[in-house]
Motif scaffolding. Sequence first.
Motif, PDB file in Angstrom:
ATOM      1  N   LEU A 127      36.747 -20.135  14.340  1.00 42.98           N
ATOM      2  CA  LEU A 127      38.235 -19.659  15.255  1.00 42.98           C
ATOM      3  C   LEU A 127      38.593 -19.396  16.601  1.00 42.98           C
ATOM      4  O   LEU A 127      39.454 -19.077  16.828  1.00 42.98           O
ATOM      5  CB  LEU A 127      38.764 -18.443  13.920  1.00 42.98           C
ATOM      6  N   GLY A 128      37.473 -19.834  17.087  1.00 47.24           N
ATOM      7  CA  GLY A 128      37.518 -19.696  18.442  1.00 47.24           C
ATOM      8  C   GLY A 128      36.744 -18.185  19.008  1.00 47.24           C
ATOM      9  O   GLY A 128      37.338 -17.605  19.974  1.00 47.24           O
ATOM     10  N   GLY A 129      36.171 -17.164  18.332  1.00 49.30           N
ATOM     11  CA  GLY A 129      36.334 -15.910  18.743  1.00 49.30           C
ATOM     12  C   GLY A 129      34.918 -15.457  18.690  1.00 49.30           C
ATOM     13  O   GLY A 129      34.196 -16.245  18.902  1.00 49.30           O
ATOM     14  N   ARG A 130      34.802 -14.189  18.876  1.00 50.35           N
ATOM     15  CA  ARG A 130      33.615 -13.827  18.964  1.00 50.35           C
ATOM     16  C   ARG A 130      33.032 -12.300  18.209  1.00 50.35           C
ATOM     17  O   ARG A 130      34.338 -11.440  17.660  1.00 50.35           O
ATOM     18  CB  ARG A 130      33.365 -13.056  20.622  1.00 50.35           C
ATOM     19  N   LEU A 131      31.974 -12.171  18.336  1.00 58.67           N
ATOM     20  CA  LEU A 131      32.098 -11.061  17.169  1.00 58.67           C
ATOM     21  C   LEU A 131      31.448  -9.457  18.374  1.00 58.67           C
ATOM     22  O   LEU A 131      30.262 -10.017  18.947  1.00 58.67           O
ATOM     23  CB  LEU A 131      30.856 -11.489  16.619  1.00 58.67           C
ATOM     24  N   TYR A 132      32.009  -8.972  18.734  1.00 59.71           N
ATOM     25  CA  TYR A 132      31.358  -8.037  19.139  1.00 59.71           C
ATOM     26  C   TYR A 132      30.823  -6.272  18.620  1.00 59.71           C
ATOM     27  O   TYR A 132      31.663  -6.082  17.293  1.00 59.71           O
ATOM     28  CB  TYR A 132      32.344  -6.317  20.259  1.00 59.71           C
ATOM     29  N   VAL A 133      29.693  -5.197  18.701  1.00 56.01           N
ATOM     30  CA  VAL A 133      29.521  -4.594  17.741  1.00 56.01           C
ATOM     31  C   VAL A 133      29.169  -3.291  17.834  1.00 56.01           C
ATOM     32  O   VAL A 133      28.444  -3.363  19.143  1.00 56.01           O
ATOM     33  CB  VAL A 133      27.952  -4.739  16.804  1.00 56.01           C
ATOM     34  N   ASN A 134      29.590  -2.066  17.725  1.00 51.69           N
ATOM     35  CA  ASN A 134      29.107  -0.781  17.900  1.00 51.69           C
ATOM     36  C   ASN A 134      28.050  -0.367  17.233  1.00 51.69           C
ATOM     37  O   ASN A 134      28.388  -0.215  15.818  1.00 51.69           O
ATOM     38  CB  ASN A 134      30.178  -0.351  17.837  1.00 51.69           C
ATOM     39  N   PRO A 135      26.443  -0.610  16.977  1.00 45.25           N
ATOM     40  CA  PRO A 135      25.242  -0.387  16.786  1.00 45.25           C
ATOM     41  C   PRO A 135      25.124   1.633  15.703  1.00 45.25           C
ATOM     42  O   PRO A 135      24.325   1.289  15.008  1.00 45.25           O
ATOM     43  CB  PRO A 135      24.250  -0.259  17.337  1.00 45.25           C
ATOM     44  N   ASP A 136      26.255   1.722  16.674  1.00 45.61           N
ATOM     45  CA  ASP A 136      25.954   3.199  15.789  1.00 45.61           C
ATOM     46  C   ASP A 136      24.580   4.216  16.476  1.00 45.61           C
ATOM     47  O   ASP A 136      24.526   4.066  17.257  1.00 45.61           O
ATOM     48  CB  ASP A 136      27.048   4.266  14.653  1.00 45.61           C
ATOM     49  N   GLY A 137      24.865   5.050  15.494  1.00 47.47           N
ATOM     50  CA  GLY A 137      23.236   5.543  15.869  1.00 47.47           C
ATOM     51  C   GLY A 137      22.873   5.099  14.580  1.00 47.47           C
ATOM     52  O   GLY A 137      22.382   3.882  14.834  1.00 47.47           O
ATOM     53  N   HIS A 138      21.368   6.052  14.479  1.00 49.46           N
ATOM     54  CA  HIS A 138      20.366   5.574  12.886  1.00 49.46           C
ATOM     55  C   HIS A 138      20.648   5.140  11.957  1.00 49.46           C
ATOM     56  O   HIS A 138      20.260   6.608  11.216  1.00 49.46           O
ATOM     57  CB  HIS A 138      19.278   6.542  13.943  1.00 49.46           C
ATOM     58  N   GLU A 139      21.660   5.152  10.926  1.00 44.29           N
ATOM     59  CA  GLU A 139      21.938   5.268   9.891  1.00 44.29           C
ATOM     60  C   GLU A 139      20.862   5.275   8.856  1.00 44.29           C
ATOM     61  O   GLU A 139      20.967   6.061   7.844  1.00 44.29           O
ATOM     62  CB  GLU A 139      22.746   4.033   9.710  1.00 44.29           C
ATOM     63  N   TRP A 140      20.061   4.953   9.436  1.00 38.60           N
ATOM     64  CA  TRP A 140      17.905   4.951   8.486  1.00 38.60           C
ATOM     65  C   TRP A 140      17.843   6.155   7.991  1.00 38.60           C
ATOM     66  O   TRP A 140      17.083   6.068   7.569  1.00 38.60           O
ATOM     67  CB  TRP A 140      17.994   3.207   9.121  1.00 38.60           C
ATOM     68  N   LYS A 141      18.081   6.753   9.063  1.00 37.90           N
ATOM     69  CA  LYS A 141      17.408   7.967   9.120  1.00 37.90           C
ATOM     70  C   LYS A 141      18.182   9.240   8.482  1.00 37.90           C
ATOM     71  O   LYS A 141      17.723   9.687   8.364  1.00 37.90           O
ATOM     72  CB  LYS A 141      17.178   8.686  10.807  1.00 37.90           C
ATOM     73  N   ARG A 142      19.539   8.797   8.543  1.00 40.29           N
ATOM     74  CA  ARG A 142      20.223   9.989   7.082  1.00 40.29           C
ATOM     75  C   ARG A 142      19.572  10.557   6.428  1.00 40.29           C
ATOM     76  O   ARG A 142      19.548   9.763   5.259  1.00 40.29           O
ATOM     77  CB  ARG A 142      22.026   9.747   7.620  1.00 40.29           C
ATOM     78  N   ALA A 143      19.067  11.798   6.111  1.00 42.71           N
ATOM     79  CA  ALA A 143      18.440  12.746   5.136  1.00 42.71           C
ATOM     80  C   ALA A 143      19.563  11.872   4.047  1.00 42.71           C
ATOM     81  O   ALA A 143      18.957  12.245   3.155  1.00 42.71           O
ATOM     82  CB  ALA A 143      18.475  13.837   5.326  1.00 42.71           C
ATOM     83  N   LYS A 144      20.644  11.606   3.996  1.00 47.65           N
ATOM     84  CA  LYS A 144      21.610  11.655   2.272  1.00 47.65           C
ATOM     85  C   LYS A 144      21.335  10.455   1.710  1.00 47.65           C
ATOM     86  O   LYS A 144      21.331  10.431   0.688  1.00 47.65           O
ATOM     87  CB  LYS A 144      22.875  11.851   3.110  1.00 47.65           C
ATOM     88  N   TRP A 145      20.657   9.486   2.413  1.00 50.02           N
ATOM     89  CA  TRP A 145      20.255   7.938   1.530  1.00 50.02           C
ATOM     90  C   TRP A 145      18.622   8.168   1.345  1.00 50.02           C
ATOM     91  O   TRP A 145      17.930   9.169   2.034  1.00 50.02           O
ATOM     92  CB  TRP A 145      20.375   7.094   2.586  1.00 50.02           C
ATOM     93  N   ASN A 146      18.357   7.849  -0.571  1.00 49.69           N
ATOM     94  CA  ASN A 146      17.217   7.214  -0.669  1.00 49.69           C
ATOM     95  C   ASN A 146      17.026   6.591   0.229  1.00 49.69           C
ATOM     96  O   ASN A 146      17.387   5.086   1.095  1.00 49.69           O
ATOM     97  CB  ASN A 146      17.545   6.973  -1.818  1.00 49.69           C
ATOM     98  N   ALA A 147      15.551   6.573  -0.528  1.00 51.17           N
ATOM     99  CA  ALA A 147      14.915   5.289   0.089  1.00 51.17           C
ATOM    100  C   ALA A 147      15.502   3.067   0.018  1.00 51.17           C
ATOM    101  O   ALA A 147      15.110   2.901   1.061  1.00 51.17           O
ATOM    102  CB  ALA A 147      13.299   5.242  -0.459  1.00 51.17           C
ATOM    103  N   LEU A 148      15.918   3.094  -1.079  1.00 53.81           N
ATOM    104  CA  LEU A 148      16.239   2.227  -1.026  1.00 53.81           C
ATOM    105  C   LEU A 148      17.910   1.961  -0.216  1.00 53.81           C
ATOM    106  O   LEU A 148      17.404   0.500   0.317  1.00 53.81           O
ATOM    107  CB  LEU A 148      16.612   1.850  -2.262  1.00 53.81           C
ATOM    108  N   VAL A 149      18.936   3.124   0.036  1.00 49.43           N
ATOM    109  CA  VAL A 149      19.349   2.629   0.890  1.00 49.43           C
ATOM    110  C   VAL A 149      18.934   2.743   2.705  1.00 49.43           C
ATOM    111  O   VAL A 149      19.364   2.038   3.285  1.00 49.43           O
ATOM    112  CB  VAL A 149      20.575   4.009   0.971  1.00 49.43           C
ATOM    113  N   ARG A 150      18.408   3.272   2.197  1.00 48.27           N
ATOM    114  CA  ARG A 150      17.972   3.667   4.281  1.00 48.27           C
ATOM    115  C   ARG A 150      17.260   2.197   4.323  1.00 48.27           C
ATOM    116  O   ARG A 150      17.046   1.555   4.977  1.00 48.27           O
ATOM    117  CB  ARG A 150      16.589   4.625   4.317  1.00 48.27           C
TER     118      ARG A 150
END
Length: 417
Positions: A127-150
């Motif tokens: 479609l002639g577009g571009r993808l911009y991303v804000n990577p935020d922080g380290h989501e995989w470090k968040r304690a609320k996630w189990n090993a599979l989700v991380r």
Amino acid sequence: MCTKMTEIEKQHVFIIGSKGIPARYGGFETFVEKLTLYQKSPDIQYHVSCLVDDNEKLRTFSHNGAKCFDIKGYNIGPAKAIFYDVESLKYCLAYIKSNKIQHPIIYVLACRIGPFIGYYKAKIEKLGGRLYVNPDGHEWKRAKWNALVRRYWRISEMLMVKYSDVLICDSKNIQKYIKTRYKKFNPNTTFIAYGSETTKSKLMDDDQKVVAWYQNKNVRPHEYYLVVGRFVPENNYETIIREFMRSNTDKDIVIITEIRNNPFYDKLKLATGFENDKRIKFVGTVYEQQLLTKIRENAYGYIHGHEVGGTNPSLLEALGSTDLNLLLDVGFNREVGEDGAIYWMKEDMSLAKLIDVADKMSPKETHELSTLARKRINDCYGWEYIIERYESIFFSYFIQRDEVTKNGNSTSSIKLQ
């Protein structure tokens, strides 16, 4: 731009990943609110995805000049945000195609949909577009996630970096991490922080709304330390509460957060026994911005325990309104606070001792820290500057794409830096 663009010719920016606007809590939500509220160029048209419950009626509406559209979120655990982002992306692509939008930008906040992004990146390019991303922080470090989700978050982050045209990092530490960890992809990154303000609350101390809040919560102005943020383990509530209980302060600690239906609250109660310390007060949420700003202004000090993520909006707001700020000593927080704050570690008695020191600081000492903090916000995190940076980057694609079209070269090699 010299002449006003038509609706089709405008630079259309589709923002996915926030819960939407009008903003309540949340860093991304506040960012999108301010980005649209303080928009300078009339030649940018924002489109914003808004999350609603699955039993709500879908709407399209306008807010701050942005075209907002509702997407349903289903209660399917960690996959809820993934489903929401994918559905938002599908909506945007259909809208772009049906309205013949030229050179669109899809700006995705956070790296949740990496396993799907290769498929959709091809559609964006078609479609002639571009993808911009804000990577935020380290989501995989968040304690609320189990090993599979991380593990999912790690893979998702990697794929979002791989397929993005531009990564807009809100922290220099995050930018360094992205460029180092994903060097093989040669990521095209730029740094733009979140914005903030140092404007005083419009509410006076004797405003009935202010007086009623203090009376209702049994809190004394200028006699409390304040914590504001999401009620999640990685914001170090347990450390903060344990250390506060060990301190000798006669001040309260006022915690503004949502604890209802959150099992972490009960775990914290069992782990610390905080309910036996009358100084510790969970006071619920405060959604009215002017009242929240007044509560920040009237705090003796602000305690910040966030250690996962980039530039945190709650920290910026504290530096802009609270005289004394006690920050967890990690790179993200040092980067923002510099010499305008004092710092603590997670080791036993570090924060407890710092609270005792803070209690004895003179008005002159706290004023000096406050002056440095506000200067830091005004110089580097003012919304006017942040908005200019974003609009410049959005228009860079439009201008460079125009030049590429004239020269007959590929757009894939465009760098914004």
